[in-house]
Structure formats: structure tokens, C-alpha cells
Enzyme design. Sequence first.
Site, mmCIF file in Angstrom:
data_model
loop_
_atom_site.group_PDB
_atom_site.id
_atom_site.type_symbol
_atom_site.label_atom_id
_atom_site.label_comp_id
_atom_site.label_asym_id
_atom_site.label_seq_id
_atom_site.Cartn_x
_atom_site.Cartn_y
_atom_site.Cartn_z
ATOM 1 N N ASP A 1 29.955 64.458 18.039
ATOM 2 C CA ASP A 1 28.367 64.900 16.950
ATOM 3 C C ASP A 1 27.806 65.236 17.978
ATOM 4 O O ASP A 1 28.041 64.239 19.474
ATOM 5 C CB ASP A 1 28.079 63.707 15.953
ATOM 6 C CG ASP A 1 26.466 64.593 15.623
ATOM 7 O OD1 ASP A 1 25.970 65.223 15.345
ATOM 8 O OD2 ASP A 1 25.603 64.012 15.427
ATOM 9 N N TYR A 2 26.396 66.116 17.975
ATOM 10 C CA TYR A 2 26.023 66.245 19.210
ATOM 11 C C TYR A 2 24.360 65.750 19.129
ATOM 12 O O TYR A 2 23.964 65.131 19.223
ATOM 13 C CB TYR A 2 25.348 68.204 18.664
ATOM 14 C CG TYR A 2 24.748 68.464 20.061
ATOM 15 C CD1 TYR A 2 25.755 68.360 21.767
ATOM 16 C CD2 TYR A 2 23.746 68.879 20.572
ATOM 17 C CE1 TYR A 2 24.680 68.835 23.111
ATOM 18 C CE2 TYR A 2 22.625 68.959 21.446
ATOM 19 C CZ TYR A 2 23.544 69.265 23.147
ATOM 20 O OH TYR A 2 22.466 69.898 24.110
ATOM 21 N N ASP A 3 23.574 65.875 18.051
ATOM 22 C CA ASP A 3 21.914 65.910 18.132
ATOM 23 C C ASP A 3 21.854 64.465 17.884
ATOM 24 O O ASP A 3 22.997 63.629 17.078
ATOM 25 C CB ASP A 3 21.306 65.946 17.364
ATOM 26 C CG ASP A 3 21.233 67.911 17.565
ATOM 27 O OD1 ASP A 3 19.584 67.898 18.832
ATOM 28 O OD2 ASP A 3 21.902 68.715 17.243
ATOM 29 N N ASP B 1 25.638 59.961 13.779
ATOM 30 C CA ASP B 1 25.066 59.211 14.217
ATOM 31 C C ASP B 1 24.127 59.299 12.694
ATOM 32 O O ASP B 1 23.024 58.412 12.346
ATOM 33 C CB ASP B 1 23.420 59.331 14.937
ATOM 34 C CG ASP B 1 22.861 61.064 14.880
ATOM 35 O OD1 ASP B 1 21.890 60.826 13.967
ATOM 36 O OD2 ASP B 1 23.673 61.602 15.615
#
Length: 307
Positions: free
Chosen positions: A60-62, A241
Site C-alpha cells: 500500500d502507499y499512503d 494500513d
Amino acid sequence: VMRVRLKRYDVVRWVEDFLFALLKRQAFLPAATERLLNDEGYQAFFKTFASAKKRVLLLDYDGTLVPFVGDPKKAVPDEELLSTLRTIVNNQSNDVSIVSGRPRQDLETWFKGMPISLIAEHGAWIREAGSEWKQSRVLVSHWKDTLRPILLLYVDRLPGAHLEEKEFSLAWHWRRADQEQGSIRSHELLEDLVGYTANIDVQVLEGNKVIEVRNMGVTKGTAAESWLSHRSPEVIAAFGDDWTDEDLFRALPPDALTVKVGLTNSAARFHISDHLAVRKLLKLLAKSPDFAKNPSVVRPQEVVEAS
């Protein structure tokens, strides 16, 4: 309307909800802490990862690779992160995909030229490394004309909120708004959207300071399954997250190394504290091919201390 609501949701009801949330959190934390990656857990993690000849990383990124910021457009990957990812993907045993809710234009710009697969808009778009973008399924966007005015109304009602429009989704962000007012407005918006989307083939998602509306059936889990369908990795590691990442965790095999960022209820096997600990772990994974020959190369306590 407000009088009726206050009669139903009075101070006694509010306090009961508040205490229930505290007790629920208290009951959950010991179990989550037990799954927090400690020194022993890291050793097992690295041994599993390093012993495989074909490895997949789903990131995942953010909130996972970078911290959350008020303006999503400013969450650009820094050179340290890009350097770590280059080291990982330069090892041909590693197959990496960024699985994000971001628009494909952002991911394309930030990771241009890197041999990394990209999954954008929570699975609406998939781009294999070195290939062109493809839709994961036939999607429509005409529903946005119906829902956009509602989301814009709540932008006007909450200073600091803004609307992000993607190709197949709409996202109402309130990270820069007053937290108390934002929490109230977000719940009001969710209630409104439930009514407006009852007969529309869309799904309403509540993320970290964001409410997003997208096509039904589009998830990180289904996109990852499609991406993995023509691969045969010996080990899969996935990091995320948000609750949108839960779809991904549940779609993966039980023996996958799934890692939840933060101590919240999750289908993931492990927990890790924050994006800084994830970065340290990725740096160590970049060294992991040497781990089998020399265990001292990897010092997992560095990540544990960061946590």
C-alpha cells in the site's frame, strides 16, 4: 430533526458508546500486541522471505510507505524510499506491486521507469511492469454526476475539506479540517450517502480521514488475485494500513506474510507500528538475499526499536 436526534442519542447514550469503545479497544490491544513483530518474529519473517527464490511484495502507499499529509498531491515519494524500492526490484527474485487508492496518474508519475507493477484506485486499474494500463473489469462513472453535488455540499459545510475526483471514484477528504467537526460531518455524510446510493451499484468506503465512493466489486483483493493469477511465488508479503487493505489480506493465502500498519483490528498475521518501521523493514528485506549466508547482516532489533 435535531431534537429528535438528541432525544434518541442523549448524553447517557453518548457516554455508553464512549465507554464501550474504550473497553473494546482495551480488550483488543493485548491480542494485537502479541502479533506485533518482535525480534523473534522478524527472524522468522526474514528466513521465510530470504529462503524463497520467487517472492512477491504487495505494498500500500499512503500510511504505509509515506505518512499521511493534508494535501494528497504532496505525498510524493522521497529519494530514500525510491532507492530502497530500486534495490528490491533490481533483485530478479522479487516481484513488486504498489496497491493503492491513488489515481493511476500519480503512481505513473512517481514510479516511472521502475520495473514495478501498479494497481490504482483500489483495483480499478492494473498496470503490469513495462506494460500499459488495463481496467480490472468494465466500470462506469455516470453515477458521479448524481453524487458529486452531495459531496461538494459537505465540502462547503466543513472548512478544510476537499473533493478529489478520480476516473472511477470520488473521495471526500477532511484531514485538514477541524477534527471534531470533521468527525461529525463525516458521519452525517455517511448517513446521507447510504440513502442516495441504495439503488446505485457503488460502494461507500470510510478510510483514514476520507470517505470514498467507488464501483461495487472493485477491491484491492480482487485486483491482487488477478495480478497473482499468472504468477507462482513461493512467498507473498503484503503491507497495508487501511481497512481497504483488509480485502487484500483476506484474499491472500493463509501462509502469506500479511502486515498491518498500526494496532487496529485486522485479518493480517502481523502488526507493525508505522510507516517508518515499514521502511526500515524494507531496507532489511533489500539485504535479505544475504541473510541465509550471514544472519548478522539483518538486525531486526533496529526495526523493533523504531516501533
